[in-house]
Design an enzyme around this catalytic site. Sequence first.
Site, PDB file in Angstrom:
ATOM      1  N   CYS A   1     -18.181  12.755  43.376  1.00 51.73           N
ATOM      2  CA  CYS A   1     -19.405  12.118  43.870  1.00 51.73           C
ATOM      3  C   CYS A   1     -20.650  12.795  43.311  1.00 51.73           C
ATOM      4  O   CYS A   1     -21.756  12.282  43.459  1.00 51.73           O
ATOM      5  CB  CYS A   1     -19.432  12.122  45.393  1.00 51.73           C
ATOM      6  SG  CYS A   1     -18.049  11.214  46.104  1.00 51.73           S
TER       7      CYS A   1
ATOM      8  N   HIS B   1     -23.409   4.011  48.013  1.00 53.73           N
ATOM      9  CA  HIS B   1     -22.908   5.150  47.248  1.00 53.73           C
ATOM     10  C   HIS B   1     -21.843   4.748  46.226  1.00 53.73           C
ATOM     11  O   HIS B   1     -20.664   4.969  46.430  1.00 53.73           O
ATOM     12  CB  HIS B   1     -22.349   6.204  48.225  1.00 53.73           C
ATOM     13  CG  HIS B   1     -21.819   7.429  47.553  1.00 53.73           C
ATOM     14  ND1 HIS B   1     -22.297   7.905  46.354  1.00 53.73           N
ATOM     15  CD2 HIS B   1     -20.845   8.285  47.929  1.00 53.73           C
ATOM     16  CE1 HIS B   1     -21.623   8.994  46.020  1.00 53.73           C
ATOM     17  NE2 HIS B   1     -20.731   9.250  46.949  1.00 53.73           N
TER      18      HIS B   1
END
Lengths: 472, 397, 473
Positions: free
Chosen positions: B84, B341
Amino acid sequence: MEGIISYGAHIPIYRLSREILNQVWGGRGKGEKAIANVDEDSMTMGVEAARNCLKGIEKSSVDALYFASTTPPFKEKQSASIMAAALDLREDIIAVDLTDSLRSGTIALRMALDAVKAGSAKKVLVVASDCRIPPPNSALEPLFGDGAAAFLIGEGGIAVEIEGSYYLTSEFVDMWRMEYDKTTRSWEDRFIRDEGYIPHFQKAVSALLKAHNLSAKDFAKAAFYAPDARLHSDMAKRLGLDAKTQVQNPLFDQLGNTGTAFAPMILVGALEEAKPGDRILLANYGDGADAHVLRVTEGIEKIKDRRGIKKNLESKLMLDNYGKYIKFRSLMQFAETTDYRPRTSLPQLWRDRQWVFRFHGHKCKKCGKTQFPMQQFCMYCQAPEEFLEEIPLSDRKGTLFTFSMDERAPVVDPPNVLGVVNLEGGGRFFSQMTDRDVNNIKVGMPMEVTFRRIHDALGVHNYFWKCKPVRE
Amino acid sequence: MPGTIKDKVAIIGMGCTQFGELWDKDVDDLIIEATYEALEDAGVEIKDIEAAWFGTMASGVTGAALAAPLKLNYIPVTHVENACGTGAETLRGPAFAIAAGVYDICLSVGVEKMKDTGYGGLHTLRLQSDKWHPIYVGGGTGPGRYALAATRYFSKYGLSPEEGKRMLAKISVKSHHNGARNPKAHLRIEVTEEQVINAPMIAWPLGLYDCCGVTDGASAAVLCRADMAKNFRDDYITIKGSGISVGPSWGKQKEDYDYTFWPETEAACKQAYEMAGIKNPRKELDMAELHDCFSIAEAIATESAGISERGRVKEDVDAGVFTQEGEIPINISGGLKSFGHPIGASGGREVYEFYKQFQGKAEDPSRQLKNVRLGLAHNQGGHPGRFQCGVTIIGAP
Amino acid sequence: MTAGIVSYGAYIPIYRLSQAELAKVWGGRERPGEKAVANVDEDSITMAVEAALDCIGNMDRNLIDRVYFASTTAPYTEKQNASLVAAALDLRNDIMTLDSANSLRGGTIALQAALDAVNAGSAKKVLVVASDCRVPPPDSAFESVLGDGAAAFLIGDSDIIAEIEGSYMTSSENLSVWRRRSDTYVQTWEDRFIKEAIYTPQLEDAVSGLLKKYNVNLADFAKVAFYGSNAREHAASARALKLDKTQVQNPLFDKVGNTGSAFVPMMLVGALEEAKPGDKILTVNFSDGADAYALKTTAGIEGVKDKRGIKRHLDSKLMLPNYGRYIHYRDLMEWEVNRMHPLEGSLNIIWRESKAIIRGNGTRCRKCGHVQLPPQRICMWCQAKDEFDYVRVSDKQGELFTYSIDERGAGVIDLPNVLSVINLDGGGRYYGQMTDKVLDKLGVGIRMEFTFRKFHEQGGFVNYFWKSRPIRC
């Protein structure tokens, strides 16, 4: 003199009440039975019973492991070998799976006594465990329960002497499973009673009593098998036992018929309450029958701290509904899932066997810190591998440092509880938490570890340790 | 002796796709949309790009996944990945190459196509980036692992479950309030504290509104030598500092790891602050975009980045320090929580927010901050105990 | 166009499974409502026969030229199911029958084919039956939504009760729900993807396509019967189409459930039941594309209000006492071996006696006039030999003469087995199994009727037969 040095038992934490069965199928059953958790099978339950039995006993002193079960998790691949590793026994021992008969436990007992007497082993661990699946909506369903018992057999420091035994074998078929059957089959109950259980059982017991010139009144307790509660009390009458004082409670309404483990578990129950000098009758049935005269010695007082039957019985969680049981035993076909396929790698598990199966960690000889799993160099002081000493950690308790409860994780029994446990004396274990009451998890609570099935991937059962709240 | 990248590299164009469940768009569409917005914004063409960096975790392998849709002209393309935290790494590569004097103009593109799996949550199979042991996985999901931090945080600082949940709820309410007014955001809804607190549980104590969306999207930036930025535009921005920290992944096993602080964030911020010459982040930063995949992640990142003191973020949340009107607005974009995201795109998307804010071009004027010139973009992969953290300090020149 | 709907009918099985029972077994939040579940002896064929009987009523069955059977759960995948429906209805055999399978739109697609056949003059009356009995995966979102049921329409060019003013069809290769040949359960993809990328645009496309093609407005329709896979999706579409609440035909998610191929056809029956002459009705069906029909009722609608249809079937119900019964009905677990002697199946016998077994015929003696069943070559009253005519008895009613309630009945999943002896109106005595039995209402003298049901599956095929039941409603 050879005999029983120690005993232990395991009863899974979950109970299925017969009211829940009534809800789904109708009927008026009462009481409850013990149900293996989704991550338990006969082998992991056997490990628990054996750890209970070996409490305070040097594990390297065990020379042989006899595992008795009709439900070993593998049909090809010895379960006892995995069990021996989880128990952290030596590698130069004999391990055996004794399967297919509900009497395998008492048969293993004789083999163990023979081995000790013959001098080929000093201490033999006998473990009987079963997790049989009854056909849904059948007479067997409310009856069957899951559990395990273990005995350490040896010669010296014994708690129970085995004065004599009688074995009878028979081709009589009453309950069976064929190779691909998932659930136990049986024939008509009255046929089993009249031609199977009663005549075979009585014959074995009376032959034993005759050989030792004993009668029913000579026994403080009788721990014996019966298919169900009715036949159990019927047999007590036929043998001339006093139901109130002489019959060890078979726990049909708390535990259920645990198959291979059943008579051994009833015996553990009897030994928990026995006094030195007590004479106990043990009798088992299945493919014939066997009967034994046991005499309790002074040694019994030293092993009263076992979790055994009583404490295990009191510590329980009720299954919420039948659906959970269906999923625990995988009794229906469910929808395909797109999100998760567990994986495994046998070479990886082999490389890591010392911590995967034996739960060994490392202690750094430089900084003294304990760490799990085993490392290539110290996590704390970066000392190289030669400073890391391999140590067993599975007997250590710990405290819960933090946890989470994941409601959407791809597990059979959500929420998936992750636990971070700091072990006594050092070491941190990060794992799934099992046997947990989700309404009762707190940071700081005492924890222990248990050997469980993690998942089935690529057609293999994958075992590992999990943490669980200490069960008292 | 570490040097600094401060003011050596400028960003002269940026692009960001609509974030969301973009059923009708594939990875290539997202790459093209974000890139062309950035190119047109900068006033350059594909042929002007000398080298490109491509960040994605699971939506493509090799530089070809970028070169093919954009038809790049046999230039160097580097694929980077830090879970991430991939986005920060995707900017850091071209920035350092330009600072080294090797290239004048570079392209950075981050993308993730999350919604092609048929599964509502974060797809565990596709996203197994760690070298997970077959039996040591323990059924870990993002929420399951971050909730460990929340549980411990509550316990350590003596917050009752109600107090802890309310602190987290206030963070989510703030992020949704910001994101609801951001046209490119994924989850454009306002929520109330009560809604957040009573939402379906995902992983105790994290409920549905404590978790970010699973989102498709891409972001892109055109970078160049700072001394030539004026040739393209006056309102360019520059990189003031950059830090990356990849932890040794022992939080699961090492007892002194306490789950209530992100050491990787602290380390990456330290690197970046030093380069940028920042001594007191709370006072000097005008705004911050923190990696808030979960509400607890924002809370702990705020402390780990030195914006709040350890254990004191609740007081700052209660005092409204991080709202649009507060002392230092955090996640004015809506954050990962509300903006969404898409893994490889998030790091660049954070910088996109600064770019627009510094230029006074925030979509929806109600979100425009006044007099902002310096921001912290915090982008982090992994999970508590095993983070890969990237921090970029961005300023107006 | 001249072809239109001449009659309609529907069927809802008597059993309902309450959402509360599902919550008991699987845990979780208890949802309100219930869904219709086929009895242990029902399948999509038997339910289709019921709906068709409701539709054709007392009309001359020899007038029917075609049967189009639509289902995704036909009992046979090789062997035409429509032929069995036609035989159970005792239709002529010089007719064409076909299965319209594999799509939840199979019913509305068959409707277009039926209209075409009548308009082309190749058939006068076509029976279209849609029926589904889909088994959802246990403990899934599908389980609380899928229900069982059937609907039937008779299409013809005279005595029309609802004109078809127009239709619009699209076809799409996209998957929304599916089962492969080897799948036990229906599968799907992430719900929001299906809704946003497939269902909503295709549904709206069909509606606007129809409105544009015929230059009509949505506001012109008294009722709109449209597909939605669940209540939430259905309600969202009603909002998206900006339908007035009064225009939305109740999809009955909390009473029947999503009945697959039969779903929109059943909603249309529901709309026709309540329609006044001149009402315009819009149907919109979805899956593998979408289709829309604009209908307008005629004065003839008043003449067919005697159907059991949706309303009367809905009111007549029995609650399943527990989930275990449902597991048995759909055979979702591995059971203990039954040591009773299994029933036998013989194709030869079914072929020889199909007049009685499938077509529900008895014989009437030409000499003495007595009706007798099963068919007899020698009259049991006057011993006349081979002097008989076949006569249909499946449409007769009668009185329960005596009965037994056998708790250990052989070869019966759904104990107790009720054996019934019935004296038929107009003569003849039936001796056989009773189904849909309301045990506490049984009594000598109650009125009985017949229903086509599964008997057993020995021999590797489905053995159907006519069973008795108390008059349903």
